[in-house]
Design an enzyme around this catalytic site. Structure first.
Site, PDB file in Angstrom:
ATOM      1  CG  HIS A  93      82.384  62.318  -1.141  1.00 58.49           C
ATOM      2  ND1 HIS A  93      83.334  62.871  -0.633  1.00 58.49           N
ATOM      3  CD2 HIS A  93      82.174  60.945  -0.044  1.00 58.49           C
ATOM      4  CE1 HIS A  93      83.936  62.069   0.625  1.00 58.49           C
ATOM      5  NE2 HIS A  93      83.175  60.823   0.749  1.00 58.49           N
ATOM      6  NE  ARG A 127      92.155  52.727  -8.198  1.00 55.74           N
ATOM      7  CZ  ARG A 127      92.736  51.563  -8.041  1.00 55.74           C
ATOM      8  NH1 ARG A 127      93.992  51.355  -8.110  1.00 55.74           N
ATOM      9  NH2 ARG A 127      92.209  50.658  -7.005  1.00 55.74           N
TER      10      ARG A 127
END
EC number: 2.1.1.148
Length: 301
Positions: A214, A223
């Site tokens: 998760h 990112r």
């Protein structure tokens, strides 16, 4: 990419071993175990261990939600339902442990995700290697004129050459002084924990990073995004490949509902509805700021 002799020997020994186990294994991930995948000029990512698979997510969901999930006919459908409706706990049942070698300034961004277990190479105890991240010329860019935390057009000509030379020379000079300060030849030698303060932020460090799925997917959503800084994005993109082979159903759902999706504010939704009705919506009557309007138009065009 640079692996020390000890690290390469460890990888070779681990990959030569086989073990019988009753736990769930994933062929795609077994193929990745211990392999070091290069990132940037000296960095790498390698899988040290993992726990769980797509089935573990479904198993946890069915225990937690019981009869509420019986309308879902298969594991992939259940996982897509969980992802679509932002259920997080079932994804926490899977974990991944990585060994990452990365520049210190990338590590400082990475550690902002305070949802993992981290053990970093100690520069108080050990001596850092003479390895620095030096960007390729195509990644030397000016400050963005529209985003205060981003880069714009690539530097060119004499300016690019001068900046590149500064980066190389300053890194080498700082490490020369580091070595000189910690040396005990003809002097006491400065403590390593103090000498390290003189090293630049582009020197490489290493860590073990263990995270549940998760929180890993949240990390990747931020990112691996095209707006993320290049130097951390390439690490995230390499990890995405690993996750796709580890939990393919979960990763496909993540691609569809997180990585490839967009979030619209209530004002944006209202503007979209007005547009669909044939109304002319402009920056002046949209009820959003200039930046919000620009982002909205970039999303729907």
């Amino acid at each position: 990419m640079t692996l020390s002799a000890d690290q390469q020997a460890e990888i070779d020994a681990l990959r030569a071993e086989t073990h019988q186990t009753l736990r769930a294994t994933v062929p795609g991930m077994e193929a990745h175990l211990y392999k070091a995948y290069p990132v940037l000029d000296h960095g790498f990512v390698r899988v040290v261990d993992y726990m769980g698979d797509d089935s573990a997510i479904c198993q946890a969901a069915r225990v937690s939600y019981g009869r509420g999930t019986k309308s879902v006919q298969n594991d992939e459908g259940l996982i897509r339902y969980l992802m679509r409706h932002w259920h997080s706990t079932p994804f926490e049942m899977c974990e991944l442990k990585l060994h990452v070698k990365l520049p210190v300034f990338v590590a400082r961004q990475w550690i902002r995700h305070r949802t993992a277990n981290v053990n970093e190479y100690s520069a108080r105890y050990s001596i850092l290697d003479r390895e620095f991240y030096i960007p390729g010329p195509e990644h030397l860019a000016a400050q963005s004129v529209v985003n205060n935390q981003g880069r714009g057009e690539a530097l060119t000509g004499e300016e690019a050459a001068r900046v590149l030379e500064y980066l190389k020379a300053d890194s080498a000079r700082a490490y020369d002084h580091y070595e000189e300060m910690i040396s005990d030849e003809g002097q006491q030698g400065l403590a390593r924990e103090l000498a390290r303060m003189n090293l630049p932020a582009n020197i490489y460090t290493q860590w073990y990073w263990k995270v549940d799925l998760h929180n890993l997917l949240h990390f990747l959503r931020l990112r691996a995004d095209s707006h993320a800084q290049y130097e951390i994005r390439v690490y995230a993109e390499e990890i995405c490949k690993l996750v796709a082979d580890w939990v393919p159903f979960a990763y496909k759902a993540f691609e569809d509902y997180r990585l490839g999706a967009v979030t619209l504010s209530s004002q944006m939704v209202d503007c979209l509805r007005r547009m669909l009705k044939g109304e002319e919506v402009t920056e002046e009557n949209c009820g959003m700021s200039k930046r919000e309007w620009r982002e909205f138009m970039a999303t729907i065009e």
